[in-house]
Design an enzyme around this catalytic site. Structure first.
Site, PDB file in Angstrom:
ATOM      1  N   CYS A   1       0.842  -1.209   0.000  1.00  0.00           N
ATOM      2  CA  CYS A   1       0.000   0.000   0.000  1.00  0.00           C
ATOM      3  C   CYS A   1       0.872   1.253   0.000  1.00  0.00           C
ATOM      4  O   CYS A   1       1.360   1.676   1.044  1.00  0.00           O
ATOM      5  CB  CYS A   1      -0.920  -0.008   1.221  1.00  0.00           C
ATOM      6  SG  CYS A   1      -1.973   1.451   1.314  1.00  0.00           S
TER       7      CYS A   1
ATOM      8  N   CYS B   1      -0.582   4.190   2.063  1.00  0.00           N
ATOM      9  CA  CYS B   1      -0.412   4.102   3.523  1.00  0.00           C
ATOM     10  C   CYS B   1       1.045   4.321   3.921  1.00  0.00           C
ATOM     11  O   CYS B   1       1.344   5.105   4.809  1.00  0.00           O
ATOM     12  CB  CYS B   1      -0.810   2.717   4.036  1.00  0.00           C
ATOM     13  SG  CYS B   1      -2.379   2.126   3.452  1.00  0.00           S
ATOM     14  N   ASP B   2       1.935   3.603   3.271  1.00  0.00           N
ATOM     15  CA  ASP B   2       3.311   3.512   3.775  1.00  0.00           C
ATOM     16  C   ASP B   2       4.304   4.378   3.016  1.00  0.00           C
ATOM     17  O   ASP B   2       5.423   4.583   3.491  1.00  0.00           O
ATOM     18  CB  ASP B   2       3.778   2.041   3.704  1.00  0.00           C
ATOM     19  CG  ASP B   2       2.798   1.115   4.410  1.00  0.00           C
ATOM     20  OD1 ASP B   2       2.179   1.565   5.387  1.00  0.00           O
ATOM     21  OD2 ASP B   2       2.642  -0.043   3.995  1.00  0.00           O
TER      22      ASP B   2
END
Ligand code: NAP
Length: 537
Positions: free
Chosen positions: A358, A361-362
């Site tokens: 992701c 997200c990261d």
């Protein structure tokens, strides 16, 4: 237009006033900041609290530096650190509630201000049995749509058991050292008493069970006296297919519910940008999801954070989730698909430690660092562009001579200057505490090389989520998708499918289309059940 915007703003004001009016308790907040340290985060925290204090006097704020005696007394060393109602609870936020974390912050205020953890009966039963302290740490990032669910789980537990549960919500962007110390390079990640108990968002029952056991739990079956809901249709999955099916089913007059174990919107929620959904030239994936969810909520009940554990056919279907049971006349499986794994050495071991699926997200944690993006389809190119745009040094690694992504994306990719290593396969991901390098193999020459990197992002397609279908005995296609007919009927009477779990084009718009078709077919079938007709023959 200006008038509409003004009315919308008034609407939000009224809603916020109502939100705070429900609070029975005042919430003292203490903000600790060290001048010159993490200033943008400190200012972000101040601004959001200031905005809230303009609406309500139920939230108070005192700000101190880290040299203040309270900082020493409470052993606060990070700037900024926000402490919530310390007389009653042990809840701290290391960083600032920005981006998706504004949602977490508002939930925190609601839960603390009402003294109501809002946990399900099943989760409360587990927490009631806790008999020793739990120090919880939840690593989050403002760019992660999965994070609020994990952080709110922690807040609920800390409010339900203030005698035993303490909580630190740690923003990895404001606290990269702490993220390094815990090797938390993927969010959300939850630790309790220094043990990892969750990677990714968990339904609250699985979170409390993991908290009690001090290790990740995968199954939670509610007690036999758990609540039971009767309806016509249970839709499993809250992505575009499930949400659209909910709208169509309810508009046809069916009593339908949507149950979603994780984040609503499925893969779309983490898609940085969508450019091919009719009506939107460009829209953030999460924004599109929010619009769909708001629309669906006009019609259908949605139960997020609830995982279906079992479906048993009978006169009525019994659908058991982590929270309760549903009795329904039909079931629609819109379970989507999970990220496909590369299946190489080091991938699982370094999951959450530099291996990520992701980028939304990261990605921010890898700003200025070197990563590879594995894959050659639309997802890999979209995500590589996103990483590049936020300042990550990304190289694409693809096993073929050419990428298979849409031409439009390829043009943008070429313009970006992102390097692509063609005919290259990842054979191993190297590193101990975190990713250090990848071992690559040229599938033309067979030659191997080592490329030092800090992260490995993988976007090589999806595996359909067919576990529930298999549990029901539904047949799959040779490619592993749910086998269905033109009316989305699976091989099990009364069970239907829609969306990516069926295979096919896997576009947001096709998933929505399949959801509507399935709901209409279910409505017609429930009016005139084909399975009873079949039995009579
Ligand atoms: P995809 O189209 O299936 O592409 C997967 C890519 O990963 C392929 O290039 C494939 O290589 C490679 N791959 C698969 N297994 C691999 C392995 N074990 N090792 C190395 N590489 C591997 O998946 P996707 O890109 O996630 O897209 C899924 C669907 O969503 C598609 O229908 C796509 O159009 C849609 N989507 C659309 C958008 C958009 O419209 N903007 C954005 C994202 C996704 P090969 O080429 O060799 O098979």
């Amino acid at each position: 237009m200006a008038e509409q915007t003004r009315l919308k703003e008034e609407d939000v004001q009224v809603q916020l006033q109502r939100f705070f009016a429900d609070m029975t308790q005042k919430i003292p907040l203490f903000l600790f900041c060290e001048p010159g340290k993490n200033e943008p985060f400190a200012e972000g925290a101040r601004q959001i609290i200031r905005a809230i204090r303009e609406i309500t006097d139920k939230v108070s704020l005192q700000e101190y530096t880290l040299k203040h005696e309270l900082a020493k007394k409470w052993q606060i060393t990070g700037s900024p650190t926000l402490v919530f109602a310390p007389e009653t609870y042990k809840i701290r936020w290391l960083g600032a509630p920005l981006g998706h974390e504004v949602q977490t912050f508002m939930e925190a205020l609601r839960i603390i201000g009402t003294r109501n953890p809002g946990l399900s009966k099943e989760a409360m039963k587990v927490l009631a049995k806790l008999d020793s302290p739990r120090a919880v740490k939840v690593f989050v990032s403002p760019s992660c749509p999965y994070c609020p669910q994990a952080a709110v789980n922690g807040i609920r537990a800390a409010v339900a058991r203030p005698d035993l549960v303490s909580l630190e919500i740690i923003d990895i962007q404001a606290n990269p050292d702490l993220a390094d110390q815990y090797a938390a390079q993927s969010v959300p990640q939850t630790f309790a008493n220094e043990k990892q108990i969750g990677l990714g968002a968990q339904p609250e029952e699985l979170f409390v069970a993991s908290l009690a056991a001090l290790e990740p739990q995968r199954v939670f079956i509610p007690d036999s006296d758990a609540e039971e809901i009767s309806c016509d249709l249970v839709i499993v999955g809250g992505g575009p297919a499930g949400l659209t099916a909910g709208i169509y089913a309810a508009r046809s007059g069916l009593q339908a519910v949507v149950v979603e174990k994780g984040v609503l919107g499925g893969q779309v929620a983490t898609t940085p940008m969508v450019e091919n959904y009719p009506g939107f030239t460009q829209v953030g994936g999460k924004t599109l999801v929010d619009i769909m969810v708001t629309h669906a909520l006009e019609y259908v009940k949605i139960f997020p954070g609830e995982e279906v554990q079992d479906i048993v056919p009978g006169e009525l279907f019994t659908v058991t989730t982590t929270r309760r049971r549903y009795k329904a006349r039909a079931v629609l499986l819109a379970t989507g698909a999970g990220n496909k794994r590369l299946g190489v050495e080091g991938e699982e071991r370094l999951g959450g430690r530099g291996v990520s699926y992701c980028s939304t997200c990261d990605g921010p944690l890898f700003k200025g660092k070197k990563v590879i993006m594995v894959g050659g389809g639309d997802s890999a190119v979209t995500e590589a562009l996103h990483l590049h745009n936020i300042g990550v040094e990304v190289t694409m690694v693809h096993r073929r001579e050419g990428l298979r992504a849409q031409e439009r994306l390829l043009v943008t990719l070429r313009q970006s200057g992102i390097p692509v290593l063609f005919n290259s396969e990842v054979v191993e991901i190297l590193g101990e505490a975190g990713v250090k390098a990848v071992r690559l193999k040229s599938n033309q020459t067979g030659k191997e090389s080592t490329l030092p990197v800090d992260g490995v992002f993988i976007a090589i397609g999806y595996d359909p989520a067919v576990k529930l279908a298999q549990g029901l005995g539904a047949e799959l296609t040779p490619e592993g998708y749910i086998k269905k007919d033109a009316r989305h009927r699976t091989t099990v009477p009364g069970v239907y499918s829609a969306g990516d779990v069926e295979g096919g084009f896997k576009q947001i718009v096709t998933a929505a289309g399949q959801g509507s078709e399935a709901a209409l077919a279910i409505f017609e079938d429930l009016m005139n059940p084909y399975w009873t007709v079949q039995k009579k023959r």
